[in-house]
Design an enzyme around this catalytic site. Structure first.
Site: not given
Ligand SMILES: Cc1ncc(COP(=O)(O)O)c(C=O)c1O
Length: 411
Positions: A364, A199, A121, A196, A222
């Site tokens: 993203c 997910q 992402h 991270d 999430k």
């Molecule tokens: C793998 C991953 N990292 C980071 C994020 C960013 O999360 P947030 O928008 O809640 O900050 C997302 C959001 O879709 C994601 O899927």
């Protein structure tokens, strides 16, 4: 796991979309909220109301207790050794940026290498790409399916690599990285591992100690919690020694005209300014809710849904799946019509007319299209409240997602 009972916990599932019963399959983007979370947020606004860590009256003490209880729950949720190692953020993006900025300014040197991969992402790549120092950004080669393998990781991990930043579960393809083994390799040569968990945390039991990661982030929204709240976790030595990137109220004990600032201990030093208190309380309620059901149960249910999807599309010759082997509820695919690609967004818009919410596009992860050779994809991401019947409805509607049907909804 009794899905019907679970569905009753989510009032939004009673609504319709496009005059059809709502079939919500965009859980990778955000999740729906159970009544316990809505109640927890409402309870804060209805009965608590005060700021956290600021007042000397009964109501503010009650807020402090609720806020810190949420932190303890978050620590339990990721099996952190202590709540002092859990700082609230606005979500994974903020957490990843804060960690990157702290390391860039306080630990890293020009010429150091950061490793990530092309399935990530934007939030795991851009903070390094936009760093003020001259860092080398390297990519762990993905295998032919788009997975991180230990074998490929070993090929690129060398002493110049100071930080590795990857998702435990990638958001487009849903593959799980071998984090525990990667951590071992990283630590043998003093490399920092940032994970991270945006997910992974909604679906898998998380144990930051067992994985032995240096940092871990997640987003409340999430995992059935409110938006605008998340956490970052750090190993004790990092939480004790790093200086925050934001400064302001409540993160410092004293400051003087000569520029001396004495910061509070972790985690408060990382939480300048008024926090999203209702968000923290709501996220705590969401985490308790999910722990009450059990991550193993949730994961097994999602796996069953994915198998149903894969079985269903076997009978179709117009669906290309990119991640059949990813062991979770993310199904990423495209639809064709006599060999021609139906644009992903048109498929998503067509499914909307049937009450089905999915995501389309690049999700993203804008380096991935070249790797999987697909400019955009449709992503159906299942969660605990999805049913086998809903998956059947999705498959049924993919049969008729022809170029003509998908384009005609716009005219
Ligand atoms: C793998 C991953 N990292 C980071 C994020 C960013 O999360 P947030 O928008 O809640 O900050 C997302 C959001 O879709 C994601 O899927």
């Amino acid at each position: 796991m009794d899905v019907n009972k679970i569905r009753n916990d989510f009032p939004i599932l009673k609504r319709t979309m496009s005059d059809c019963p709502l079939i919500y399959m965009d859980n990778g983007a955000t999740t729906l909220k159970p009544q316990v979370v809505i109640d927890a947020v409402m309870n804060y606004y209805t009965y608590l109301g005060a700021n956290a860590h600021r007042g000397d009256y009964e109501m503010s003490a009650q807020v402090d207790a609720a806020f810190e209880h949420a932190r303890k729950i978050a620590a339990e949720f990721i099996h952190a050794p202590s709540a002092e190692q859990v700082a609230f953020t606005s979500g994974s993006t903020e957490g990843l940026n804060e960690i990157a900025l702290m390391l860039i300014h306080q630990v890293l040197k020009d010429g150091d290498t950061i490793l990530t991969d092309e399935a990530e992402h934007a939030s795991s790549i851009l903070p390094w790409m936009k760093a003020e120092k001259k860092l080398n950004l390297g990519y762990i080669p993905l295998d032919e399916e788009g997975k991180i393998t230990l074998e490929n990781f070993k090929k690129v991990l060398n002493p110049s690599v100071k930080v590795v930043c990857v998702a435990q579960v990638s958001n487009v393809l849903g593959f799980e990285a071998p984090i525990k083994e990667m951590a071992k390799l990283c630590h043998e040569q003093g490399t920092i591992l940032i994970v991270d968990g945006a997910q992974s945390s909604p679906h898998l039991a998380i144990d930051v100690q067992d994985m032995d990661v240096d940092f871990f982030v997640l987003s409340g929204h999430k995992l059935c919690g409110p938006s605008g709240i998340g956490i970052f976790y750090g190993k004790k030595e990092w939480m004790d020694t790093l200086e925050p990137v934001f400064f302001g109220g409540e993160s410092n004990a004293r400051f003087y005209k000569d520029g001396t600032v004495s910061l509070k201990a972790s985690p408060l030093k990382f939480e300048s300014g008024t926090q999203p208190i209702e968000g923290a309380i709501g996220m705590g309620a969401a985490m308790e809710y999910l722990m009450g059901i059990g991550k193993e149960e949730i994961h097994a249910h999602e796996w069953q849904l994915k198998q149903r999807f894969l079985e269903g599309i076997k009978a179709l010759d117009n669906v290309i799946v990119y991640n059949a082997h990813a062991e979770n509820g993310i199904c990423t695919f495209n639809v064709t019509d006599h060999g021609k690609l139906v644009p992903a967004q048109d498929v998503a818009s067509y499914l909307n007319t049937k009450g089905i919410a999915v995501r389309s596009g690049q999700h993203c992860a804008k380096l991935l299209p070249d790797v999987i050779d697909a400019f955009g994809t449709v992503r159906a991401s299942f969660y605990l409240y999805n049913t086998l019947e809903e998956v059947d409805t999705l498959v049924e509607n993919l049969k008729t997602a022809t170029l003509e049907n998908c384009v005609n909804i716009f005219f």
